[in-house]
Design a protein around this motif. Structure first.
Motif, PDB file in Angstrom:
ATOM      1  N   ILE B  26       0.871  -1.170   0.000  1.00  0.00           N
ATOM      2  CA  ILE B  26       0.000   0.000   0.000  1.00  0.00           C
ATOM      3  C   ILE B  26       0.913   1.227   0.000  1.00  0.00           C
ATOM      4  O   ILE B  26       1.895   1.284   0.757  1.00  0.00           O
ATOM      5  CB  ILE B  26      -0.937  -0.025   1.217  1.00  0.00           C
ATOM      6  N   SER B  27       0.618   2.191  -0.839  1.00  0.00           N
ATOM      7  CA  SER B  27       1.586   3.246  -1.188  1.00  0.00           C
ATOM      8  C   SER B  27       2.116   4.024   0.014  1.00  0.00           C
ATOM      9  O   SER B  27       3.280   4.384   0.053  1.00  0.00           O
ATOM     10  CB  SER B  27       0.979   4.207  -2.214  1.00  0.00           C
ATOM     11  N   GLU B  28       1.310   4.304   0.992  1.00  0.00           N
ATOM     12  CA  GLU B  28       1.795   5.118   2.102  1.00  0.00           C
ATOM     13  C   GLU B  28       2.438   4.302   3.220  1.00  0.00           C
ATOM     14  O   GLU B  28       2.872   4.850   4.233  1.00  0.00           O
ATOM     15  CB  GLU B  28       0.650   5.969   2.679  1.00  0.00           C
ATOM     16  N   HIS B  29       2.523   2.987   3.040  1.00  0.00           N
ATOM     17  CA  HIS B  29       3.079   2.123   4.076  1.00  0.00           C
ATOM     18  C   HIS B  29       4.593   2.051   3.978  1.00  0.00           C
ATOM     19  O   HIS B  29       5.151   1.749   2.925  1.00  0.00           O
ATOM     20  CB  HIS B  29       2.494   0.719   3.976  1.00  0.00           C
ATOM     21  N   ASN B  30       5.286   2.308   5.101  1.00  0.00           N
ATOM     22  CA  ASN B  30       6.737   2.256   5.080  1.00  0.00           C
ATOM     23  C   ASN B  30       7.284   0.910   5.571  1.00  0.00           C
ATOM     24  O   ASN B  30       8.463   0.630   5.449  1.00  0.00           O
ATOM     25  CB  ASN B  30       7.329   3.396   5.921  1.00  0.00           C
ATOM     26  N   ARG B  31       6.413   0.055   6.115  1.00  0.00           N
ATOM     27  CA  ARG B  31       6.852  -1.249   6.616  1.00  0.00           C
ATOM     28  C   ARG B  31       6.377  -2.345   5.682  1.00  0.00           C
ATOM     29  O   ARG B  31       5.215  -2.351   5.255  1.00  0.00           O
ATOM     30  CB  ARG B  31       6.308  -1.488   8.020  1.00  0.00           C
ATOM     31  N   LEU B  32       7.269  -3.267   5.372  1.00  0.00           N
ATOM     32  CA  LEU B  32       6.946  -4.354   4.462  1.00  0.00           C
ATOM     33  C   LEU B  32       7.504  -5.650   5.029  1.00  0.00           C
ATOM     34  O   LEU B  32       8.633  -5.691   5.522  1.00  0.00           O
ATOM     35  CB  LEU B  32       7.537  -4.067   3.070  1.00  0.00           C
ATOM     36  N   TYR B  33       6.700  -6.699   4.942  1.00  0.00           N
ATOM     37  CA  TYR B  33       7.049  -7.992   5.532  1.00  0.00           C
ATOM     38  C   TYR B  33       6.877  -9.083   4.479  1.00  0.00           C
ATOM     39  O   TYR B  33       5.955  -9.027   3.661  1.00  0.00           O
ATOM     40  CB  TYR B  33       6.114  -8.317   6.708  1.00  0.00           C
ATOM     41  N   TRP B  34       7.727 -10.081   4.560  1.00  0.00           N
ATOM     42  CA  TRP B  34       7.544 -11.293   3.775  1.00  0.00           C
ATOM     43  C   TRP B  34       7.313 -12.460   4.740  1.00  0.00           C
ATOM     44  O   TRP B  34       8.013 -12.591   5.751  1.00  0.00           O
ATOM     45  CB  TRP B  34       8.769 -11.602   2.907  1.00  0.00           C
TER      46      TRP B  34
END
Lengths: 111, 115
Positions: B26-34
């Motif tokens: 999601i564009s405004e999200h700075n956290r990303l998880y796999w």
């Protein structure tokens, strides 16, 4: 080690109430989340408890007792569309990074 | 659609081949998880990015796995020399950190089958 225990399967009929329990043993604890996942779908967030007590969101409620390392998800007025897998997940660090998930409970709702 | 997207949705490969998956959060999200999910199990954490920095990696992430998030937007997960045990659903999730800390938004996943 880290472990979350929840029942593997629960069955119920439409209109009934179901409680899915989760007990956890983790190195840290900052909150308990619940996710729903339909077959072939992505997990979707249902609720989060950081403090002891009951959180209510529509037909779904979630409870946490940190002293007992225990929580539950309560589903009321069950509908066929509630048939899915339900996962409890622990946030075990303050930075809010990874979630540790249980193995999931498959809920089957029949008419 | 403003949700998390993943590409491809399905990947079939032969043992020993390399594969790469993409996640657009999601564009405004700075956290990303796999995460990785196998049949009958819950998602298992693999790695976490805050913006472009990879801040945490699970022991599950062997040397054959590498993940990047070059500009703090999309992310890629590469598996080199795939093994049959790598067959699983690979899920990407994102969050902003401003919503409840227990909430992550998951993409539809990439199902990998290694023959």
């Amino acid at each position: 080690g880290q472990s979350l225990e929840q029942p593997s399967e629960v069955t119920a009929v439409e209109g009934a109430i179901v409680q899915i329990n989760c007990t956890y043993q983790t190195s840290g604890f900052y909150g308990l989340s619940w996710y729903q996942q339909h077959d072939g779908g992505a997990p979707t967030f249902l609720s989060y408890n950081a403090l002891d007590g009951l959180e209510e969101t529509g037909r779904f409620s979630s409870f946490l007792s940190r002293s007992d390392s225990y929580g539950y998800l309560l589903l009321q007025e069950l509908q066929m569309k509630d048939s899915a897998s339900y996962f409890c997940a622990v946030r075990n660090d303050q930075a809010g990074t990874a979630l540790i998930f249980g193995k999931g409970t498959t809920l089957s709702v029949s008419s | 659609d403003t949700g998390v997207s993943q590409d491809p949705r399905h990947k079939i490969t032969k043992r020993g081949q390399n594969v790469t998956f993409r996640c657009d959060p999601i564009s405004e999200h700075n956290r990303l998880y796999w995460y990785r999910q196998t049949l009958g199990q819950g998602p298992e954490f693999l790695t976490y990015f805050q913006n472009e920095a990879q801040l945490e990696k699970s022991r599950l992430l062997s040397d054959r796995f590498s993940a990047e998030r070059p500009k703090g937007s999309f992310s890629t997960l590469e598996i080199q020399r795939t093994e049959q045990g790598d067959s699983a659903m690979y899920l990407c999730a994102s969050s902003s950190g401003t919503e409840g800390m227990g909430e992550q938004f998951f993409g539809p996943g990439t199902r990998l089958t290694v023959l």
